[in-house]
Design an enzyme around this catalytic site. Structure first.
Site, PDB file in Angstrom:
ATOM      1  N   HIS A 105      -0.995 -15.707 -24.261  1.00 34.69           N
ATOM      2  CA  HIS A 105      -0.720 -15.469 -25.535  1.00 34.69           C
ATOM      3  C   HIS A 105       0.088 -17.147 -26.059  1.00 34.69           C
ATOM      4  CE1 HIS A 105       2.814 -15.353 -28.192  1.00 34.69           C
ATOM      5  NE2 HIS A 105       1.922 -14.902 -29.296  1.00 34.69           N
ATOM      6  N   GLU A 120      -2.402 -19.521 -26.214  1.00 33.46           N
ATOM      7  CA  GLU A 120      -2.939 -19.320 -27.733  1.00 33.46           C
ATOM      8  C   GLU A 120      -2.506 -20.026 -28.471  1.00 33.46           C
ATOM      9  OE1 GLU A 120      -2.409 -16.986 -30.629  1.00 33.46           O
ATOM     10  OE2 GLU A 120      -2.136 -14.917 -29.189  1.00 33.46           O
ATOM     11  N   HIS A 121      -1.055 -20.398 -28.697  1.00 35.94           N
ATOM     12  CA  HIS A 121      -0.232 -20.867 -29.367  1.00 35.94           C
ATOM     13  C   HIS A 121      -0.299 -22.122 -29.159  1.00 35.94           C
ATOM     14  CE1 HIS A 121       2.886 -18.749 -31.151  1.00 35.94           C
ATOM     15  NE2 HIS A 121       2.344 -17.411 -30.781  1.00 35.94           N
ATOM     16  N   GLU A 174       9.476 -15.770 -31.799  1.00 33.34           N
ATOM     17  CA  GLU A 174       8.486 -14.972 -31.700  1.00 33.34           C
ATOM     18  C   GLU A 174       8.869 -13.540 -31.122  1.00 33.34           C
ATOM     19  OE1 GLU A 174       3.986 -15.840 -30.959  1.00 33.34           O
ATOM     20  OE2 GLU A 174       3.147 -13.781 -31.391  1.00 33.34           O
TER      21      GLU A 174
END
Lengths: 427, 442
Positions: free
Chosen positions: A67, A70-71, A142
């Site tokens: 993840h 991905e950012h 997040e």
């Protein structure tokens, strides 16, 4: 290029495997303004222990790194990727799941330019020590946002109860602590391992000319060289067949308790058409037993045990599978008891022909209407493709299901040794 | 894209958009009522009560079984709020008949079902059946309370509530828990009858349906038969409800509201009044202004609050087309709220001072263009945009909006930005050591 036609669905698929290993699937929808495209790697949060190519030993990476990567992919040396897409009239996004990372755009023009931008930014990592540190603050927020979300908390509570070791029990974004251990070198290593075109697929649906778009992709990929695809070996911990623990609880700032009841699948390890059959069959059973047309649903509303958020879900991939039902309830234990009673009754009497047909027909209708959404088409087609299955065969598979198989599956799947309960109480 | 064909009969209207490329046909029946404190809760319960049964399908499970038999028709009812209006809706979507073998007649049944729910809900001389009322009162209480559970949505609702305090538009969409005890079958039935007799009715149909006017007229005739008493020529032109107006500017101090709860993340939401409504000539400039400020990932808020300061995962703004209220939403670490507030207000000030790059203008225009063009593939959104236009007193087609946005210059955006008046600073933060209640000052 290979063309596959699904005449009753008025849908065509063009498929090609490029020389570098990238698989491309194009689903034109004539008359549509929108194009929705997704570039996906078979790499998600559960891929935490692996070795590739010449590695001798398996490496375990910090939780949340897929993840995090991905950012970071949205960072580029020559400016902001979002701005490039915006200039070309597109909006871009990305998401990471247990077993995939997908980069996508949605546009209504300049399909060729946007497709090139998508391929180029995902194939050009730009990770620096500085931008890795900066991202930690954002992802920290997040994670905290999800920590306050009762749906998310009850869901991950359930997965932690169902699975003893399988990494599906770990939060996709990792934890506030685990992301601190992520650095530039680890990100690069994951990138090299999982972002080779041979491990990726490109899917698009919407208003475009398939021949032209395919040519754009071919030409773009031909300009780049990737070397041979690394041979990826993932290592899964030994997972007991039964649920790891029967119950898990948490408390949160909510108005009422939330309760999920889940069953871990003994029958994991499927892919392709058999996986799809199991998924759709289990869905029809869950809908017949717990859907809005079921007698149980209305009885539970009358008893004040559920509200309209009550729902079911079934998820299966080649390495794990589970079903769940639940929602808001003032009395979690009473709800669990009523669901168990219903399952015991269903196991002895079986699901009726009428309920089975109704749920099957509903699934069929929902599948057909979902073809109107290029975004739904692209996402569903992609996730089934990663499991080596064809989403457009959904109708055909649904038609082939039998009541007999449903009742057999019902008795096999809902056993108490496989069950766990997750409750979120008001703080 | 063709436009909606509208057929009017008194306060009834049928709006049809024929789009042969879709495999779904959508039917939406919408009743528009003014929001009023006395009836807000009763009106909000009605659409859910309708789903408890109709004259032909007397129980909720019979209704749901019917929907499932119609190839899993998507069936829903609900209550919406548009400015100072309450909108009651029943909605049915069914697959297009040609995509499924043996599915002919599906659409007609869907239309009947959508109309039955509104015009023929199960009832007796005592009004709505006691069992239905008891179920829905219990569910409605939980529906209202559940808003508390999603903190992003909760903070937004609280902020809007405070911005609109004292106005009809500030009444909660779902009404109040404390009203529920006073509602019974008879009372709800009288509210239902009043709504049927006075509301403006809009029926939307979008999908692969015939394009000719005769088909739309026949549909309108079918709808009007359901409103036999009051739909006649008698009330034609009798009264046309005024368009929904943007909230006017309000003088005085900025409201500062802090709620404390057991949360991991703080939510800092800022509400601005602009006075610019959907019918205003300045609306396209306000769309641009909101876009440059926080509508997209290239916008000032995302770039400065998230990417540069690393303070938040989300930082955005949105414009309510009818009330003209702009709300900035952020999720932040509680102890950094002052810094976040400073950076947000710096962005607003930059806009007002004309600190806008050519790139920001261009990217925002392109992004809005993409957003609107995508609506063309979304039948329900097309109906929604048309409906907002009717309520706002100016139906704008997509090409019209795009042309207007294209013509917006930097000076127009600056003028629009200067209409942003900070009205409310809402902060949802962690629980204090001494438990505080909602509504304390910062």
């Amino acid at each position: 290029m290979q063309e596959m036609r699904y005449d009753q669905l008025r849908q065509m698929v063009c498929r090609e495997r490029l020389n570098n290993g990238l698989e491309v699937f194009l689903l034109p929808k004539p008359g549509f303004q929108q194009v929705f495209a997704a570039f996906t790697t078979r790499y998600g949060s559960i891929d935490r222990t692996f070795r590739a190519g010449p590695d001798e030993d398996f490496t375990t990476v910090p939780d949340g790194i897929a993840h995090f990567l991905e950012h970071k992919m949205f960072e580029s040396e020559d400016g902001d990727v979002f701005a490039t897409f915006a200039k070309q009239g597109a909006s871009a996004n990305a998401f990471t799941t247990f077993d995939q990372t997908t980069y996508l755009f949605s546009c209504t023009g300049e399909v060729a330019a946007n497709t090139e931008t998508l391929l180029d930014f995902v194939q050009t990592p730009y990770v620096t020590d500085e931008n890795v540190e900066k991202e930690k603050g954002i992802i920290d927020q997040e994670i905290r946002m999800y920590d306050d979300n009762p749906d998310w908390r009850s869901y991950f509570g359930l997965l932690k109860a169902l699975y003893a070791h399988h990494p599906v029990r770990i939060d996709i974004a990792g934890t506030v602590e685990s992301i601190q251990r992520i650095d530039k070198d680890l990100l690069h290593r994951c990138y090299r391992t999982f972002y080779h075109p041979g491990n990726m697929i490109f899917v698009a649906a919407g208003g475009f000319d398939a021949d032209q778009l395919l040519e754009v992709i071919r030409a773009n990929q031909a300009k780049k060289s990737f070397g041979p695809a690394p041979d990826i070996e993932r290592k899964w911990p030994d997972e007991p067949a039964g649920a790891a623990s029967p119950r898990t609880e948490a408390s949160l700032s909510v108005s009422q308790p939330r309760c999920l009841i889940g069953w871990k699948d003994r029958k994991a390890g499927l892919k392709g058409r058999p996986l799809m059959e199991q998924e759709l069959l289990t869905g029809v059973i869950l809908d017949a037993l717990f859907g809005r047309s079921s007698p149980l649903y209305h009885a539970l509303i009358d008893e004040g045990l559920i509200d309209q958020q009550f729902s079911w879900e079934y998820e299966v991939t080649p390495s794990y599978g589970h079903s769940l039902v639940g929602g808001n309830t003032p009395q979690p234990d009473a709800l669990v008891e009523r669901v168990e009673e219903e399952l015991a009754r269903a196991a002895s009497n079986g699901i009726g022909e009428e309920a089975f047909e109704r749920s099957r027909r509903k699934a069929l209708g929902r599948f057909v209407t979902s073809l109107d959404s290029p975004s739904h088409v692209t996402r569903s087609f992609t996730s089934y493709r990663l499991k080596e299955a064809d989403w457009l065969a959904t109708g055909e598979v649904l038609e082939s299901l039998t009541l007999e198989a449903a009742n057999e599956r019902l008795r096999e799947h809902f056993s108490s040794s496989q069950r766990a309960v997750s409750i979120v109480w008001p703080k | 894209m063709s436009d909606f064909q509208s057929i009017h009969q008194g306060r009834l209207a049928v709006h049809v958009l024929a789009e042969p490329r879709f495999q779904t046909r959508h039917v939406s029946v919408r009743l528009v009522q003014p929001l009023r404190r006395e009836t807000v809760t009763g009106v909000a319960v009605l659409p859910y009560l309708w789903m408890e049964g109709t004259g032909r399908l007397p129980t909720a499970d019979a209704v749901w079984r019917k929907a499932d038999e119609l190839y899993g028709a998507v069936l829903r009812s609900g209550i919406g709020k548009r400015g100072d209006r309450h909108v009651l809706e029943s909605y049915v979507a069914v697959p297009d008949e040609v995509s499924l073998a043996g599915a002919s007649g599906l659409f007609d049944e869907a239309v009947d079902l959508a109309l039955d729910l509104v015009t023929d809900p199960a009832h007796s001389a005592q009004g709505f059946p006691g069992r239905h009322v008891a179920r829905e009162k219990m569910l409605h209480r939980r529906r209202i309370e559940a808003v508390f559970d999603d903190k992003v949505a909760y903070a937004f609702e609280r902020c809007v509530e405070e911005v609109c305090r004292g106005e009809a538009a500030g009444l909660p969409r779902l009404g109040y828990v404390e009203d529920l005890d006073r509602l019974d079958g008879l009372k709800l039935w009288s509210i239902h009858e009043e709504v049927l007799q006075t509301a403006d009715v809009h029926v939307y149909v979008v999908g692969a349906v015939p394009e000719d006017r005769g088909w739309a007229e026949a549909l309108c005739e079918r709808v009007s038969q359901r409103w036999p008493v009051t739909a006649g020529a008698a009330d034609l032109g009798q009264r046309r409800p005024a368009a929904v107006q943007a909230l006017p500017e309000r003088g005085g101090e900025v409201q500062r509201i802090t709620d404390r709860q057991n949360v991991n993340q703080g939510k800092l939401d800022l509400g601005f009044r602009t006075g610019v409504g959907y019918d205003s000539d300045e609306y396209p400039a306000m769309l641009m202004c909101n876009g440059v400020l926080g509508g997209f990932p290239h916008s000032k808020l995302f770039v400065n609050v998230r990417e540069k300061a690393s303070l938040a995962y989300y930082a955005s703004s949105r414009l309510d087309a009818l009330t003209g209220v702009v709300v900035v939403q952020t999720g932040i670490q509680v102890d950094l709220h002052e810094r976040a507030m400073d950076i947000i207000m710096q962005q607003v000030k930059a806009l007002q001072d004309g600190d806008i790059t050519d790139d920001e203008m261009e990217l925002t225009k392109q992004s809005l263009r993409n957003q609107y063009l995508q609506l063309m593939d979304q039948p329900v959104s097309l109906a929604e945009m048309h409906f907002v236009g009717l309520l706002g007193g100016r139906v704008r087609s997509i090409p019209e909006v795009l042309a207007a946005v294209d013509a917006v210059g930097k000076a127009d955006v600056v003028r629009a930005a200067q209409r942003l008046r900070l009205d409310t600073v809402y902060f949802l933060r962690d629980a204090a050591e001494v438990r505080a209640s909602a509504g304390d000052a910062v």
